[in-house]
Design a protein around this motif. Structure first.
Motif, PDB file in Angstrom:
ATOM      1  N   PRO A  98     -14.249   5.106  -0.128  1.00 31.11           N
ATOM      2  CA  PRO A  98     -14.960   3.823  -0.222  1.00 31.11           C
ATOM      3  C   PRO A  98     -14.116   2.699  -0.810  1.00 31.11           C
ATOM      4  O   PRO A  98     -14.268   1.540  -0.421  1.00 31.11           O
ATOM      5  CB  PRO A  98     -16.161   4.150  -1.118  1.00 31.11           C
ATOM      6  CG  PRO A  98     -16.426   5.591  -0.860  1.00 31.11           C
ATOM      7  CD  PRO A  98     -15.053   6.197  -0.717  1.00 31.11           C
ATOM      8  N   TRP A  99     -13.220   3.022  -1.760  1.00 34.12           N
ATOM      9  CA  TRP A  99     -12.375   1.978  -2.349  1.00 34.12           C
ATOM     10  C   TRP A  99     -11.424   1.397  -1.298  1.00 34.12           C
ATOM     11  O   TRP A  99     -11.268   0.182  -1.190  1.00 34.12           O
ATOM     12  CB  TRP A  99     -11.582   2.534  -3.522  1.00 34.12           C
ATOM     13  CG  TRP A  99     -10.537   1.570  -4.026  1.00 34.12           C
ATOM     14  CD1 TRP A  99      -9.186   1.660  -3.855  1.00 34.12           C
ATOM     15  CD2 TRP A  99     -10.763   0.364  -4.758  1.00 34.12           C
ATOM     16  NE1 TRP A  99      -8.557   0.595  -4.439  1.00 34.12           N
ATOM     17  CE2 TRP A  99      -9.500  -0.218  -5.006  1.00 34.12           C
ATOM     18  CE3 TRP A  99     -11.904  -0.280  -5.240  1.00 34.12           C
ATOM     19  CZ2 TRP A  99      -9.342  -1.418  -5.703  1.00 34.12           C
ATOM     20  CZ3 TRP A  99     -11.749  -1.470  -5.946  1.00 34.12           C
ATOM     21  CH2 TRP A  99     -10.501  -2.034  -6.166  1.00 34.12           C
ATOM     22  N   VAL A 100     -10.799   2.263  -0.530  1.00 36.73           N
ATOM     23  CA  VAL A 100      -9.889   1.800   0.522  1.00 36.73           C
ATOM     24  C   VAL A 100     -10.654   0.958   1.543  1.00 36.73           C
ATOM     25  O   VAL A 100     -10.175  -0.102   1.978  1.00 36.73           O
ATOM     26  CB  VAL A 100      -9.192   2.993   1.212  1.00 36.73           C
ATOM     27  CG1 VAL A 100      -8.425   2.528   2.455  1.00 36.73           C
ATOM     28  CG2 VAL A 100      -8.247   3.684   0.244  1.00 36.73           C
ATOM     29  N   ALA A 101     -11.839   1.402   1.910  1.00 40.96           N
ATOM     30  CA  ALA A 101     -12.653   0.641   2.861  1.00 40.96           C
ATOM     31  C   ALA A 101     -12.993  -0.730   2.297  1.00 40.96           C
ATOM     32  O   ALA A 101     -12.935  -1.744   3.013  1.00 40.96           O
ATOM     33  CB  ALA A 101     -13.930   1.411   3.187  1.00 40.96           C
ATOM     34  N   ALA A 102     -13.325  -0.793   1.011  1.00 40.84           N
ATOM     35  CA  ALA A 102     -13.674  -2.065   0.376  1.00 40.84           C
ATOM     36  C   ALA A 102     -12.489  -3.021   0.371  1.00 40.84           C
ATOM     37  O   ALA A 102     -12.637  -4.217   0.662  1.00 40.84           O
ATOM     38  CB  ALA A 102     -14.167  -1.822  -1.046  1.00 40.84           C
ATOM     39  N   VAL A 103     -11.304  -2.502   0.029  1.00 41.56           N
ATOM     40  CA  VAL A 103     -10.109  -3.346   0.013  1.00 41.56           C
ATOM     41  C   VAL A 103      -9.830  -3.878   1.407  1.00 41.56           C
ATOM     42  O   VAL A 103      -9.528  -5.067   1.593  1.00 41.56           O
ATOM     43  CB  VAL A 103      -8.890  -2.557  -0.512  1.00 41.56           C
ATOM     44  CG1 VAL A 103      -7.606  -3.368  -0.323  1.00 41.56           C
ATOM     45  CG2 VAL A 103      -9.084  -2.203  -1.980  1.00 41.56           C
ATOM     46  N   ARG A 104      -9.922  -3.036   2.412  1.00 46.57           N
ATOM     47  CA  ARG A 104      -9.648  -3.461   3.789  1.00 46.57           C
ATOM     48  C   ARG A 104     -10.648  -4.509   4.254  1.00 46.57           C
ATOM     49  O   ARG A 104     -10.277  -5.467   4.933  1.00 46.57           O
ATOM     50  CB  ARG A 104      -9.671  -2.243   4.715  1.00 46.57           C
ATOM     51  CG  ARG A 104      -8.487  -1.313   4.518  1.00 46.57           C
ATOM     52  CD  ARG A 104      -8.625  -0.049   5.349  1.00 46.57           C
ATOM     53  NE  ARG A 104      -7.433   0.795   5.226  1.00 46.57           N
ATOM     54  CZ  ARG A 104      -7.345   2.037   5.718  1.00 46.57           C
ATOM     55  NH1 ARG A 104      -8.390   2.572   6.360  1.00 46.57           N
ATOM     56  NH2 ARG A 104      -6.230   2.726   5.565  1.00 46.57           N
ATOM     57  N   ILE A 105     -11.910  -4.339   3.886  1.00 52.01           N
ATOM     58  CA  ILE A 105     -12.931  -5.316   4.271  1.00 52.01           C
ATOM     59  C   ILE A 105     -12.644  -6.657   3.619  1.00 52.01           C
ATOM     60  O   ILE A 105     -12.738  -7.716   4.264  1.00 52.01           O
ATOM     61  CB  ILE A 105     -14.338  -4.797   3.903  1.00 52.01           C
ATOM     62  CG1 ILE A 105     -14.716  -3.633   4.821  1.00 52.01           C
ATOM     63  CG2 ILE A 105     -15.373  -5.922   4.002  1.00 52.01           C
ATOM     64  CD1 ILE A 105     -15.966  -2.890   4.394  1.00 52.01           C
ATOM     65  N   LEU A 106     -12.268  -6.642   2.334  1.00 49.66           N
ATOM     66  CA  LEU A 106     -11.974  -7.901   1.650  1.00 49.66           C
ATOM     67  C   LEU A 106     -10.741  -8.572   2.247  1.00 49.66           C
ATOM     68  O   LEU A 106     -10.708  -9.794   2.411  1.00 49.66           O
ATOM     69  CB  LEU A 106     -11.770  -7.660   0.153  1.00 49.66           C
ATOM     70  CG  LEU A 106     -11.694  -8.925  -0.709  1.00 49.66           C
ATOM     71  CD1 LEU A 106     -12.987  -9.733  -0.596  1.00 49.66           C
ATOM     72  CD2 LEU A 106     -11.429  -8.579  -2.166  1.00 49.66           C
TER      73      LEU A 106
END
Length: 211
Positions: free
Chosen positions: A157-165
């Motif tokens: 989830p952290w990697v997904a959040a960074v990519r989305i931002l």
């Protein structure tokens, strides 16, 4: 409010006055740019002497940084309320709908402005990094809740959040120069990227199609 001329004075508690100064700096930065946030400008907006603002913020860079944080925190709380994780897909539908609207343009400009200035202003840079991490954590929390509920599928989830931002920042990088040209091509880009990142079908996070 304290008048700059003769007349009645209303003495405010230090915390109230400081908050008023920061809120005013945030408004100026959001609507006109962080370069416009000066002790004199904030004092004029409040109708007080610049010395009063300087009492709370002897260094203008500190006022600029806190104004930035105040503005971006207000927007984050409106876009992704901290306590709102009961419906992860619904939360992200609302989030992507809001950030793709013209109402988000001033926030996009503020981030672009702050990242540029942070190269030369260490105090502002600290606040920008802190806010970036906070925004990522807020997105991560929603994604993690969705993974736990079986709504989303992603390994980290952290990697997904960074990519989305990063995708959000990428689509708003040209906010000052090519809004008309990019709107049709990139309007749904962040949402469709997030759908792929979270293992969802195309359109699953489209607020206009929900319900």
């Amino acid at each position: 409010m304290t008048s700059r001329g003769p007349g009645k004075r209303v003495r405010k508690a230090p915390a109230e006055r400081r908050n008023e100064i920061v809120t005013t700096a945030a408004r100026v930065g959001l609507t006109e740019g962080l370069e416009c946030v000066t002790l004199r400008r904030v004092a004029d907006e409040l109708g007080v002497q610049a010395g009063l603002v300087g009492h709370y913020f002897p260094a203008a860079d500190k006022l600029v940084a806190e104004g930035f944080t105040s503005a971006t925190m207000t927007e984050l709380d409106a876009l992704l309320p901290e306590a709102d994780a009961a419906d992860p897909p619904g939360t992200l539908r609302s989030f992507f709908g809001l950030i793709s609207s013209t109402e988000f343009d001033n926030v996009s400009r503020l981030w672009l402005n702050a990242r540029h200035l942070s190269r030369y202003r260490p105090v502002l840079r600290e606040h920008v990094v802190e806010q970036e991490l906070l925004w990522c954590r807020r997105i991560e929390r929603v994604v993690a809740a969705g993974v736990a509920a079986g709504d989303f599928r992603c390994a980290d989830p952290w990697v997904a959040a960074v990519r989305i931002l990063v995708a959000i920042d990428g689509t708003t990088a040209y906010i000052n120069t090519s809004t008309d040209h990019r709107a049709a091509a990139t309007g749904d880009m962040v949402r469709t990227f997030a759908e792929a990142e979270l293992g969802l079908a195309p359109g699953a996070l489209d607020a206009s199609a929900a319900g």
